[in-house]
Structure formats: structure tokens, C-alpha cells
Design an enzyme around this catalytic site. Structure first.
Site, short mmCIF file in Angstrom:
data_model
loop_
_atom_site.label_atom_id
_atom_site.label_comp_id
_atom_site.label_asym_id
_atom_site.label_seq_id
_atom_site.Cartn_x
_atom_site.Cartn_y
_atom_site.Cartn_z
N LYS A 55 0.82 -1.22 0.00
CA LYS A 55 0.00 0.00 0.00
C LYS A 55 0.85 1.27 0.00
O LYS A 55 0.42 2.30 -0.48
CB LYS A 55 -0.90 0.00 1.23
CG LYS A 55 -2.07 -0.94 1.11
CD LYS A 55 -3.22 -0.49 1.98
CE LYS A 55 -4.38 -1.45 1.91
NZ LYS A 55 -4.43 -2.40 3.01
N ARG A 56 2.05 1.17 0.56
CA ARG A 56 2.93 2.34 0.59
C ARG A 56 3.19 2.88 -0.81
O ARG A 56 3.52 4.04 -1.00
CB ARG A 56 4.29 1.99 1.21
CG ARG A 56 4.28 1.82 2.70
CD ARG A 56 5.66 1.52 3.22
NE ARG A 56 6.16 0.24 2.68
CZ ARG A 56 7.19 0.11 1.88
NH1 ARG A 56 7.87 1.17 1.50
NH2 ARG A 56 7.57 -1.07 1.44
#
Ligand code: GLU
Length: 466
Positions: free
Chosen positions: A240-241
Site C-alpha cells: 500500500k505504501r
């Protein structure tokens, strides 16, 4: 032999880029080989699995068009079958009950750590003859072979070998009787006749265990293909980063499924230096032998480039279908305006996503134009209004409302008033769209139609004049 592949997601999260790529490779391999593709939901982790994730996975697969031939199967509906196989293995001696307490296992582990040994079960209950302790609910362990090797030919990585001495006596049923992950996968792959397991290489350590389990129940193991992982631009595993990773997020961000599929197929697979693949070409050309061994890096710019390509080249009617939900999200009713496919045709050169396209399409369907006051100030000053007035008169007289005729009118108005084309086109553009950007003005007016165009010009001339 009919090829059977499967995609076996755990519904503990959304369908993400890595999972979708695995699903695509499995689907392509089955399609290419004229085989079957199974969808199996591995939902035995009841604490982390949710219905919402199941639905999101099914929706993501449907949106990508990765249709399954069998399933979806749910592991939670197959507990009787797992129990049956566990009973059979206990009866045949390929599994045994283990009564070791948590305390004993913890102490064993601590000792092994001190001795710098790999923590593993020591097999105390393997050949237990004495009566089991009372009041203990045992787990069931697999009797893993103690010597020799498990060797398999990975279709991506080549030959891989594990020493049996390295493998533990895996727990296959917990003390409450529920089956564990590696065991359910094995029973399902066997029952469903899976011939090719294509999955992420994070599962590679499970493979020798699964092969041993399959042999214990007298099933010939399938072929395995472990696909390397996907990295973000910083070299770390994609997460997700790195921005959006869920398939449905890409849908909501305005990507076409064709663009995402084309992007995914090139993530770890290539065919010469070809970049653009239609669905049929992917099916015709996909080959596990050409899957790369090295990890691939996710590149959002390339995905955006592909999206633009497909927005420009797909049938406008098809794109219009995908545009609809984005218009709906903006509260726009496309029935209240020009043909949506024609609007797509007008906007597709300038839109990178369907979200941008929906924004650009908004004014075509609006009841009242929303003016960008900066554009009004810039283009509808005194001179601009004069040009707009001249255009209004000429357009009112126009009998044939075609792109060519409208273009001719704008040229004539510009020439007769001593204006450049833009000095007529920009006031018109602000009048009908409210902003200084739109598709070509002749095309825009033609699409809006005579009545709406003239009404908007009239309203713009009155705007701010009261
Ligand atoms: N359920 C597993 C996962 O989501 C996949 C198992 C498999 O492909 O064998 O990671």
C-alpha cells in the site's frame, strides 16, 4: 490430459496487483491450453476472512473478465471432506495424533534455539505406544518422511530440491478438529484435479510439504510454477505504501480492465519487445517458459500510458459503458445530452483516465453551465462578448448544424471582425462549456446541438450583465 489451473485467494484482503497477476497467468495458461480455470476461496482463517473481501475479489475478477469455469468453491463448505481424509490418514498411519502440550513445545523450541538448531517438532508422539494423557484434545500431525529429498521441476525456476530432514511433521488438524492451510490446499488440488499450480513464490516453501502430503494420499502432484514477486520503484515488495494496489481501486480511479490486464501480463512475462496485447493475443502467446525468474518492478506511469492507449483505441461505445459509473459518481445523467459514444470520441485524445474523461464530459450534460470565472474574465470581456455576439448571429442563421458548417461560420466571423480564430473560439468555448478547455469547438457545438448551443451563448452574453 486436460489442463486445470486454479486461483485460490484468501479473502483476508482485497484483490491486489500481485494476486490479479497470478490469477491472470493461471487463467491464460488454462485458456491457452484449452483447459479449465477454477476459482477457490480459501476462507478457513475465519478471524481474518470477511464476506466483504470475498465479494471484492469476485467483483475484481469479473471486472477483469477472468471468468472461471468451476467454482467459486469455498473451503469452509468442505470441512466434512477434510475430516474424512484426516480419518483416512490416521487409519493408514500417514498421520498421527500428537498430545504434546503447548508448554512442552515451547520448552522444546527454547532448547533448540539455545542449541542453535532449527526449531521443529521432535516426533515424540510419532510412535507413542503408551495410553494418551487424559483430557487432552490432540492435534493431528502428518508423518513426513524423515530421509531423502523432495525434488520438483518448477516451470519457472527449474529444478528445486528440499531435504526431508528439513521439513517438520506438519499439524494438519488443530485440537478443535479444524484443518490447517497446507492440508486443505492439498485435498482441494487433488479433488479438483488441478494439473498446474501457478502461484506467488512466497509459497515455494509450502510446495515440498504439499507434495509429501499428496503422495501420502496417493495422488500424483501437479506441476508447479512459482511466479517471482512484484517490487515497488524503491525495490521493496509492492504494498500500500506504493499507492493503489487493489484492482477495484484502479477501476474506481478510471482505468479500463484492458489496460490493467495488459499491464499485468507484462509484469514478469514478455514476448519479444511487444508491449500491447489484446486479450486474444495474450491467450495465443502466453507461455510459462517465458515468465521471468527475476522480480518485476511496478511502474504506474506505464499503466497510465496503457490506459490512454486503450481509451483512444477501444470502441467508443465500449468505453462509454465504462464511463457511465464515473458520470454517475458525479451526479451526471448521460441520457440528458448527446450520444455518449460521440462524447467519448471527442474527449478520448485528451483523457488519461475515465475519471478525467467524466470531468471533461460533465458540461455536455449539465442543465446550466458552471462558469469558471477566471475564464469568463479572460475571454468574455468587452472584445470577447463582441466576438461572441457576432458568432451568435451567424450561428443563428446556420441551417445545417455540422462540424464543417460550424467551422466555416467561425472562420467567417473571425475574418469579418478582424479576429484570430482563437478570439472567436475561446469566448464560444467559455459560453458553452464554462471553461477555457474543451474538445475542438466546432465538434463541441455540433455535439451539444443547435438549441442547447444557442441557449448557452445567450445565457453567457447575459451572464454578469444584470
Ligand atoms: N490462499 C493462498 C493465498 O492467498 C494461495 C494458495 C495457493 O495458491 O496455493 O496466498
Amino acid at each position: 490430459m486436460t489442463v486445470v489451473t486454479r486461483f485460490a485467494p484468501s479473502p483476508t484482503g482485497h484483490l491486489h496487483i500481485g494476486g490479479a497477476r497470478t490469477a491472470l497467468f493461471s487463467w491464460l495458461y488454462a485458456r491457452r491450453q484449452g483447459g479449465r480455470f477454477i476459482l477457490r476461496v480459501e476462507d478457513t482463517d475465519r478471524e481474518r476472512s470477511t464476506d466483504e473481501y470475498v465479494q471484492a475479489i469476485l467483483e475484481g475478477m469479473a471486472w477483469l473478465g477472468l471468468e472461471h469455469d468451476d467454482g467459486p468453491y469455498y473451503q469452509t463448505q468442505r470441512f466434512d471432506r477434510y475430516r474424512q481424509i484426516i480419518e483416512r490418514m490416521l487409519a493408514e498411519g500417514t498421520a498421527y495424533r500428537c498430545y504434546c502440550s503447548r508448554e512442552r513445545l515451547d520448552a522444546l523450541r527454547a532448547e533448540q534455539m539455545v542449541a542453535k538448531e532449527k526449531p521443529r517438532y521432535d516426533g515424540l508422539c510419532r510412535d507413542r505406544q503408551d495410553p494418551p494423557p487424559e483430557g487432552v484434545s490432540p492435534v493431528v500431525r502428518f508423518r513426513n518422511p524423515t530421509d531423502g529429498q523432495v525434488v520438483f521441476e518448477d516451470l519457472v525456476r527449474g529444478p528445486i530440491a528440499f531435504d526431508n530432514a528439513e521439513l517438520d511433521d506438519l499439524i494438519i488438524a488443530r485440537s478443535d478438529g479444524t484443518p490447517t492451510y497446507n492440508f486443505t490446499v492439498v485435498v482441494d488440488d487433488a479433488d479438483m484435479g488441478v494439473t498446474h499450480v501457478i502461484r506467488g513464490d512466497d509459497h515455494i516453501n509450502n510446495t515440498p510439504r504439499q507434495i509429501n502430503l499428496l503422495r501420502a494420499i496417493s495422488v500424483t502432484p501437479p506441476a508447479y510454477a512459482h511466479v517471482p514477486m512484484i517490487l515497488g520503484a524503491d525495490g521493496q515488495r509492492l504494498s500500500k505504501r506504493h499507492g493503489a494496489v487493489s484492482v477495484l481501486q484502479y477501476r474506481d480511479d478510471g482505468y479500463l480492465p484492458e489496460a490493467l490486464l495488459n499491464y499485468l501480463v507484462r509484469l514478469g512475462w514478455s514476448h519479444g519487445d511487444q508491449e500491447i496485447f489484446s486479450r486474444q493475443e495474450m491467450i495465443d502467446l502466453f507461455d510459462l517458459a517465458a515468465v521471468h525468474r527475476a522480480p518485476s518492478t511496478f511502474n504506474p506511469d506505464k499503466l497510465l500510458w496503457l490506459n490512454q492507449h486503450y481509451l483512444k483505441t477501444e470502441d467508443p461505445g465500449y468505453v462509454a459503458g465504462h464511463l457511465q459509473p464515473h458520470l454517475a459518481a458525479l451526479g451526471v445523467d448521460p441520457d440528458a445530452g448527446p450520444d455518449l459514444a460521440e462524447v467519448v470520441r471527442a474527449l478520448r485524445e485528451r483523457s488519461k483516465t475515465l475519471v478525467e474523461m467524466a470531468e471533461g464530459a460533465r458540461f455536455f450534460f449539465a442543465e446550466h453551465v458552471a462558469y469558471d470565472e477566471k475564464a469568463v474574465a479572460k475571454h468574455l470581456g468587452e472584445e470577447g462578448r463582441r466576438a461572441l455576439g457576432a458568432a451568435q448571429a451567424a450561428l443563428t442563421d446556420l441551417t445545417e448544424w455540422t462540424i464543417e458548417a460550424i467551422h466555416g461560420v467561425i472562420e467567417t466571423v473571425a475574418a469579418s471582425g478582424g479576429w484570430k480564430m482563437g478570439q472567436v473560439a475561446q469566448p464560444l468555448r467559455v459560453a458553452v462549456s464554462g471553461t477555457a478547455v474543451s474538445p475542438p469547438i466546432d465538434q463541441t457545438l455540433q455535439l451539444l446541438g443547435r438549441t442547447v448551443s444557442l441557449a448557452r451563448i445567450e445565457a453567457a452574453l447575459r451572464h454578469g450583465q444584470s
